[in-house]
Design a protein around this motif. Structure first.
Motif, PDB file in Angstrom:
ATOM      1  N   GLU A 136      29.919 -54.057 -11.006  1.00 52.49           N
ATOM      2  CA  GLU A 136      28.801 -54.519 -10.185  1.00 52.49           C
ATOM      3  C   GLU A 136      27.642 -54.978 -11.072  1.00 52.49           C
ATOM      4  N   LYS A 160      23.394 -57.587  -2.835  1.00 56.43           N
ATOM      5  CA  LYS A 160      24.253 -56.432  -2.552  1.00 56.43           C
ATOM      6  C   LYS A 160      25.647 -56.744  -3.090  1.00 56.43           C
ATOM      7  N   THR A 216      29.480 -55.300  -3.598  1.00 62.22           N
ATOM      8  CA  THR A 216      30.465 -54.312  -3.166  1.00 62.22           C
ATOM      9  C   THR A 216      31.721 -54.491  -4.001  1.00 62.22           C
ATOM     10  N   LYS A 217      32.135 -53.419  -4.666  1.00 62.30           N
ATOM     11  CA  LYS A 217      33.311 -53.478  -5.547  1.00 62.30           C
ATOM     12  C   LYS A 217      34.263 -52.374  -5.148  1.00 62.30           C
ATOM     13  N   ARG A 218      35.497 -52.767  -4.806  1.00 64.95           N
ATOM     14  CA  ARG A 218      36.563 -51.812  -4.473  1.00 64.95           C
ATOM     15  C   ARG A 218      37.844 -52.280  -5.143  1.00 64.95           C
TER      16      ARG A 218
END
Length: 125
Positions: free
Chosen positions: A61, A86, A88-90
């Motif tokens: 991120e 914003k 978002t890291k998955r």
């Protein structure tokens, strides 16, 4: 009554002043609002460049934020702050959202508010 073309004199001074005032108002609006959308196109281009960055899914991120910050600095974009971004890291999935607003004072107590929301998604969730 006889209305002949010889009696028509054209616009009065008041109507010319009114027309010039309207033209000046719309030119002022264009000169104040156009830079907002030019800056927004720079934000969109920075997101597109981030999306095309090789192996962006593998970056963290903070690395994605750093890449965007460098592009914003290089293109003189000052309306977007780190709080507006914003990330978002998955796993192998990365989503970057930018939501910001810009207020430009026209004159007196008249202002223009422009709100923008852009995002990119890369990888599989």
């Amino acid at each position: 009554m006889n209305f002949s073309p010889k009696r028509q004199q054209g616009l009065t001074l008041i109507s010319i002043a009114f027309i010039l005032g309207l033209i000046a108002f719309f030119v002022l609006l264009i000169l104040k609002i156009a830079p907002i959308y030019i800056d927004h196109s720079k934000v969109v281009n920075a997101l597109a460049a981030l999306e095309k960055t090789t192996d962006i899914q593998a970056k963290s991120e903070q690395e994605a934020r750093t890449i965007l910050d460098k592009r914003f600095t290089m293109n003189y974009v000052y309306d977007v702050t780190q709080d507006d971004i914003k990330v978002t890291k998955r796993g192998n999935y990365l989503k970057v959202e930018i939501e910001y607003e810009t207020v430009v004072k026209i004159f007196g107590n008249l202002s223009v508010l422009a709100e923008f929301y852009d995002f990119i998604e890369v990888g599989q969730e």
